[in-house]
Structure formats: C-alpha cells, structure tokens
Design a protein around this motif. Structure first.
Motif, PDB file in Angstrom:
ATOM      1  N   PRO A 145      36.237  60.704  42.692  1.00 49.08           N
ATOM      2  CA  PRO A 145      37.677  60.947  42.817  1.00 49.08           C
ATOM      3  C   PRO A 145      38.123  60.802  44.270  1.00 49.08           C
ATOM      4  CG  PRO A 145      36.672  62.596  41.399  1.00 49.08           C
ATOM      5  CD  PRO A 145      35.538  61.819  42.004  1.00 49.08           C
ATOM      6  N   GLY A 146      39.275  60.182  44.445  1.00 53.46           N
ATOM      7  CA  GLY A 146      39.814  59.998  45.783  1.00 53.46           C
ATOM      8  C   GLY A 146      39.547  58.633  46.375  1.00 53.46           C
ATOM      9  N   ASP A 147      38.541  57.907  45.844  1.00 56.16           N
ATOM     10  CA  ASP A 147      38.279  56.553  46.319  1.00 56.16           C
ATOM     11  C   ASP A 147      39.322  55.590  45.752  1.00 56.16           C
ATOM     12  OD1 ASP A 147      36.148  57.355  47.822  1.00 56.16           O
ATOM     13  OD2 ASP A 147      34.661  56.088  46.836  1.00 56.16           O
ATOM     14  N   THR A 148      39.311  54.360  46.278  1.00 51.79           N
ATOM     15  CA  THR A 148      40.304  53.363  45.893  1.00 51.79           C
ATOM     16  C   THR A 148      39.645  52.180  45.186  1.00 51.79           C
ATOM     17  OG1 THR A 148      41.771  53.962  47.726  1.00 51.79           O
ATOM     18  CG2 THR A 148      42.090  51.782  46.729  1.00 51.79           C
ATOM     19  N   LEU A 149      40.170  51.847  44.015  1.00 55.49           N
ATOM     20  CA  LEU A 149      39.716  50.698  43.247  1.00 55.49           C
ATOM     21  C   LEU A 149      40.793  49.623  43.298  1.00 55.49           C
ATOM     22  CD1 LEU A 149      37.868  49.253  41.144  1.00 55.49           C
ATOM     23  CD2 LEU A 149      39.144  50.490  39.363  1.00 55.49           C
ATOM     24  N   LEU A 150      40.399  48.417  43.648  1.00 55.75           N
ATOM     25  CA  LEU A 150      41.283  47.264  43.612  1.00 55.75           C
ATOM     26  C   LEU A 150      41.022  46.503  42.316  1.00 55.75           C
ATOM     27  CD1 LEU A 150      43.212  45.092  44.800  1.00 55.75           C
ATOM     28  CD2 LEU A 150      41.194  44.091  45.919  1.00 55.75           C
ATOM     29  N   ILE A 151      42.082  46.277  41.531  1.00 56.81           N
ATOM     30  CA  ILE A 151      41.970  45.513  40.296  1.00 56.81           C
ATOM     31  C   ILE A 151      42.726  44.200  40.474  1.00 56.81           C
ATOM     32  CG2 ILE A 151      42.396  45.443  37.822  1.00 56.81           C
ATOM     33  CD1 ILE A 151      42.337  48.495  37.793  1.00 56.81           C
ATOM     34  N   ILE A 152      41.997  43.099  40.447  1.00 56.45           N
ATOM     35  CA  ILE A 152      42.608  41.773  40.548  1.00 56.45           C
ATOM     36  C   ILE A 152      43.030  41.348  39.150  1.00 56.45           C
ATOM     37  CG2 ILE A 152      42.265  39.378  41.234  1.00 56.45           C
ATOM     38  CD1 ILE A 152      42.176  41.304  43.567  1.00 56.45           C
ATOM     39  N   GLY A 153      44.343  41.276  38.917  1.00 54.83           N
ATOM     40  CA  GLY A 153      44.858  40.960  37.590  1.00 54.83           C
ATOM     41  C   GLY A 153      45.074  42.204  36.761  1.00 54.83           C
ATOM     42  N   GLY A 164      40.626  60.297  38.594  1.00 60.25           N
ATOM     43  CA  GLY A 164      41.014  60.706  39.937  1.00 60.25           C
ATOM     44  C   GLY A 164      40.885  59.628  40.989  1.00 60.25           C
ATOM     45  N   ILE A 165      40.801  58.379  40.569  1.00 59.70           N
ATOM     46  CA  ILE A 165      40.622  57.247  41.476  1.00 59.70           C
ATOM     47  C   ILE A 165      41.983  56.615  41.781  1.00 59.70           C
ATOM     48  CG2 ILE A 165      39.577  54.950  41.712  1.00 59.70           C
ATOM     49  CD1 ILE A 165      37.417  55.974  39.697  1.00 59.70           C
ATOM     50  N   ARG A 166      42.230  56.290  43.036  1.00 61.08           N
ATOM     51  CA  ARG A 166      43.446  55.590  43.433  1.00 61.08           C
ATOM     52  C   ARG A 166      43.301  54.122  43.060  1.00 61.08           C
ATOM     53  NH1 ARG A 166      45.353  53.111  48.473  1.00 61.08           N
ATOM     54  NH2 ARG A 166      47.623  53.354  48.651  1.00 61.08           N
ATOM     55  N   VAL A 167      44.382  53.500  42.593  1.00 54.18           N
ATOM     56  CA  VAL A 167      44.314  52.112  42.131  1.00 54.18           C
ATOM     57  C   VAL A 167      45.339  51.249  42.857  1.00 54.18           C
ATOM     58  CG1 VAL A 167      44.470  50.554  40.150  1.00 54.18           C
ATOM     59  CG2 VAL A 167      43.524  52.862  39.854  1.00 54.18           C
ATOM     60  N   VAL A 168      44.862  50.133  43.377  1.00 57.61           N
ATOM     61  CA  VAL A 168      45.695  49.071  43.911  1.00 57.61           C
ATOM     62  C   VAL A 168      45.444  47.859  43.020  1.00 57.61           C
ATOM     63  CG1 VAL A 168      46.158  47.565  45.887  1.00 57.61           C
ATOM     64  CG2 VAL A 168      45.521  49.973  46.254  1.00 57.61           C
ATOM     65  N   GLY A 169      46.505  47.135  42.637  1.00 58.00           N
ATOM     66  CA  GLY A 169      46.295  46.022  41.726  1.00 58.00           C
ATOM     67  C   GLY A 169      47.183  44.843  42.014  1.00 58.00           C
ATOM     68  N   THR A 170      46.672  43.650  41.728  1.00 56.35           N
ATOM     69  CA  THR A 170      47.476  42.443  41.861  1.00 56.35           C
ATOM     70  C   THR A 170      48.054  42.062  40.504  1.00 56.35           C
ATOM     71  OG1 THR A 170      45.700  40.827  41.420  1.00 56.35           O
ATOM     72  CG2 THR A 170      45.921  41.651  43.676  1.00 56.35           C
ATOM     73  N   LEU A 173      39.568  40.411  37.417  1.00 51.38           N
ATOM     74  CA  LEU A 173      39.883  39.946  36.071  1.00 51.38           C
ATOM     75  C   LEU A 173      40.538  38.576  36.100  1.00 51.38           C
ATOM     76  CD1 LEU A 173      41.319  43.349  34.802  1.00 51.38           C
ATOM     77  CD2 LEU A 173      39.007  42.454  34.458  1.00 51.38           C
ATOM     78  N   VAL A 174      40.447  37.891  37.252  1.00 52.80           N
ATOM     79  CA  VAL A 174      41.107  36.597  37.435  1.00 52.80           C
ATOM     80  C   VAL A 174      40.126  35.514  37.873  1.00 52.80           C
ATOM     81  CG1 VAL A 174      42.846  35.357  38.787  1.00 52.80           C
ATOM     82  CG2 VAL A 174      43.318  37.676  37.953  1.00 52.80           C
ATOM     83  N   GLY A 175      39.279  35.832  38.851  1.00 49.95           N
ATOM     84  CA  GLY A 175      38.339  34.857  39.388  1.00 49.95           C
ATOM     85  C   GLY A 175      38.966  33.957  40.428  1.00 49.95           C
ATOM     86  N   GLY A 176      38.203  32.958  40.840  1.00 48.82           N
ATOM     87  CA  GLY A 176      38.718  31.953  41.758  1.00 48.82           C
ATOM     88  C   GLY A 176      39.010  32.475  43.154  1.00 48.82           C
ATOM     89  N   ALA A 177      40.088  31.957  43.743  1.00 49.17           N
ATOM     90  CA  ALA A 177      40.424  32.260  45.136  1.00 49.17           C
ATOM     91  C   ALA A 177      40.725  33.735  45.344  1.00 49.17           C
ATOM     92  CB  ALA A 177      41.616  31.407  45.576  1.00 49.17           C
ATOM     93  N   ASP A 178      41.350  34.393  44.365  1.00 49.46           N
ATOM     94  CA  ASP A 178      41.667  35.809  44.526  1.00 49.46           C
ATOM     95  C   ASP A 178      40.402  36.655  44.568  1.00 49.46           C
ATOM     96  OD1 ASP A 178      44.291  35.113  44.587  1.00 49.46           O
ATOM     97  OD2 ASP A 178      44.857  36.097  42.711  1.00 49.46           O
ATOM     98  N   LEU A 179      39.404  36.287  43.784  1.00 52.09           N
ATOM     99  CA  LEU A 179      38.114  36.980  43.839  1.00 52.09           C
ATOM    100  C   LEU A 179      37.464  36.785  45.200  1.00 52.09           C
ATOM    101  CD1 LEU A 179      35.576  38.393  42.749  1.00 52.09           C
ATOM    102  CD2 LEU A 179      34.932  36.228  41.660  1.00 52.09           C
ATOM    103  N   GLU A 180      37.493  35.570  45.701  1.00 52.11           N
ATOM    104  CA  GLU A 180      36.920  35.289  47.024  1.00 52.11           C
ATOM    105  C   GLU A 180      37.610  36.122  48.098  1.00 52.11           C
ATOM    106  OE1 GLU A 180      34.612  32.820  47.916  1.00 52.11           O
ATOM    107  OE2 GLU A 180      34.466  31.506  46.169  1.00 52.11           O
ATOM    108  N   ALA A 181      38.925  36.207  48.030  1.00 48.42           N
ATOM    109  CA  ALA A 181      39.668  36.975  49.026  1.00 48.42           C
ATOM    110  C   ALA A 181      39.341  38.458  48.931  1.00 48.42           C
ATOM    111  CB  ALA A 181      41.165  36.741  48.847  1.00 48.42           C
ATOM    112  N   ALA A 182      39.281  38.975  47.723  1.00 46.92           N
ATOM    113  CA  ALA A 182      39.016  40.402  47.533  1.00 46.92           C
ATOM    114  C   ALA A 182      37.632  40.785  48.033  1.00 46.92           C
ATOM    115  CB  ALA A 182      39.159  40.762  46.057  1.00 46.92           C
ATOM    116  N   ALA A 183      36.676  39.881  47.895  1.00 44.35           N
ATOM    117  CA  ALA A 183      35.309  40.188  48.330  1.00 44.35           C
ATOM    118  C   ALA A 183      35.237  40.479  49.820  1.00 44.35           C
ATOM    119  CB  ALA A 183      34.387  39.037  47.968  1.00 44.35           C
ATOM    120  N   THR A 184      36.116  39.872  50.608  1.00 41.35           N
ATOM    121  CA  THR A 184      36.080  40.069  52.060  1.00 41.35           C
ATOM    122  C   THR A 184      36.491  41.480  52.457  1.00 41.35           C
ATOM    123  OG1 THR A 184      38.377  39.336  52.412  1.00 41.35           O
ATOM    124  CG2 THR A 184      36.667  37.639  52.373  1.00 41.35           C
TER     125      THR A 184
END
Length: 306
Positions: free
Chosen positions: A142-150, A167-173, A214-225
C-alpha cells in the motif's frame, strides 16, 4: 439445435456467421451451461485472425467465438464435484461463449454470487481475472504507485480498481476521450503518445514502482525507462518485447480460486465490472466490432438468454 456465432475460417469479420449446433456434451471435469451472458474480448477476434494460444491444439472449424461466459448448469460431466444442475456459474469457456450453450472446465469455473448479475459475472473471467493476477504479480505494498499503460480498456479498468482496493496509487495512460472516465476510478490520467515518459514523470514526481502494460510497442519501451527494478515491469500485450526490457509477461493462474476472489471484490463494491454496452446474441457481430475497432470503454457483454 442451438444458435451460435462462429468463424468458419481464419481471417477478418467476413469469416463470421451464425449457425445452429447441437449442445456439446460435457466430458470429465466439464459442465454444460446454458449461457445467459458472454463477455467480449480482443482475444476473440485475434483467435479468428489466426492467433494461437501457446500450447493449444489447432482450432477446429467452425469455431464458436468467445472466451468467457456466465449461465446455468444443465449437465455435469464425470468426476465433477461441487456443482449441481441448476447452479449459476461463470468461467472460461472450452467451446466458445457466443452461443446458447457452452462447456466450462470446472478448474476455471466458479459459483456466481446472488449479488452479481449474469451480465457482470460474464465480464470477469478474462479481463478482471487477468487484472487480479497482474496486480498480485507486481506485489506492491500500500502506498506504492502502479503505472498502467492502457488503463481505459477492460483489463486496465479492473486492474485500476483492484490496485486501489489494495491501497496502491494508480497512474494510467488512456486517450483524451477516456480522461474523465479513468479519473472517476481514482486514476491519475496521462495521455499516450510521444514524450510519454516525461508526462508520466510530471504526473508521478515521486516515480512509479511498477508498470502493467496493456498496449505494447513504443509506450511499453517508454514506460520501462521509468523503473529501476525491471522485475516490476509486466505486460499482457507485448510478450515478445517485455523480456528484452528486463520484465516478464503477466502470468495467468486460470483457477476457480481467482474467480472466487474477483467475485468477492465485486460483491464488496471494490470492483465494478463496468459493462458499458450490451448486445443480444443476434447482434454479436456488432459487439465484436466495437471491441475490434478499439472504441470500447470498459466491458462489452453479449446477453444470450433470460
């Protein structure tokens, strides 16, 4: 004979048609279910196009479309325990969900709680169960941040709610058209596209602790950084690229226990299936087009019987 929506060859929508089929007979460990509702998922049209699940046998044609369903048990195969004729159930299909009857394997079938409609239950076995597996796989406190692509599709919407329940914070595209919707889930919205990593850093100045792609491609590459620990990078969309980036594919457990847990979240109010459109079986083609063309928000369900 019973109505079913099938594909007769691998290809585009022109390969789809309605046919009459005899109800299938349940084998050992299987349930014959009168379908009340069937979820619609991208994998449905991908299988029609020729995609093959790893380790699966070649598709026998014609093949009924659909990977998840909810309905009433009509017949029980040999060796089945814990289920009776007349039980309301939901699960992953063996013989396709866009039909009046289907077979469900007991290992991926759960009893439908009375508080959950057939329509909502049919939306759970693929998207919500995948989301549940994914959120547990990254194992954030709880308290950590999860990024969801798509985040705006079926899996993303479920994953956001499950993560928030933990209890996880969510940022999403998601597209601009889905901004208000995803923000209603408690998600910090970020528009996809070029310079994505910079926009995510602005939306999450303390960083992100895990990424569900959940999208792949360039957005996955960007998120990995954005990750220092690439073991927290998982993808349900680009299983070829994610290992190269140091991450892994989402591991699907595909168990009745997961379906039970997902249903409990629905009953508690922590997870809303967000079925945004329903279609009768006679309009199954329209339901699948809405998903295939990428315009669906949340889940689309085919309602088969009363």
């Amino acid at each position: 004979m019973a109505k079913a929506y099938v594909f007769t060859e691998h290809g585009g929508p022109e390969a789809e048609t309605f046919i009459d089929l005899p109800p299938p007979s349940p084998g050992p460990g299987q349930l014959l279910v009168a379908v009340r509702a069937a979820g619609v998922n991208p994998v449905d049209w991908k299988l029609r196009n020729g995609y093959s699940r790893p380790g699966s046998a070649p598709t026998e044609l014609p093949a009924v479309l659909g990977s998840e369903a909810a309905g009433v048990v009509k017949e029980i195969g040999a060796g089945v325990e814990g289920f009776s004729v007349g039980d309301a159930v939901f699960g992953s299909t063996l013989t396709g969900g866009y039909a009046e009857y289907t077979l469900l394997p007991v290992e991926v079938t759960a009893h439908k709680p009375d508080a959950v409609s057939f329509t909502d239950a049919a939306a759970l076995p693929v998207a919500a169960a995948t989301a549940y597996d994914a959120v547990n796989q990254v194992a954030l406190p709880p308290g950590d941040t999860l990024l969801i692509i798509g985040v705006g599709g079926g899996v993303g919407v479920a994953a956001a709610q499950i993560a928030r329940a933990f209890g996880i914070r969510v940022v999403g595209t998601a597209s601009a058209g889905k901004k208000e919707f995803v923000e209603s889930l408690g998600v910090v919205h970020v528009a996809p596209g070029p310079d994505l990593a910079e926009r995510i850093r602005a939306a999450a100045p303390d960083g992100v602790d895990a990424v569900l792609d959940l999208v792949g491609g360039a957005d996955l590459e960007a998120a990995a950084t954005l990750l220092t620990d690439r073991t927290k990078l998982i993808s349900a969309a680009d299983k070829g690229t994610v290992p190269r980036l140091g991450g892994a594919a989402v591991v699907r457990l595909r168990t009745a226990a997961v379906l039970d847990e997902v249903a409990k979240l629905v009953v508690s109010g922590s997870l809303r299936p967000y079925v945004t459109r329903t279609f009768p079986l006679e309009r199954a083609d329209e339901a699948l087009r809405a998903v295939e063309e990428g315009h669906a928000r949340g889940k689309i369900v085919i309602e088969v019987g009363a």
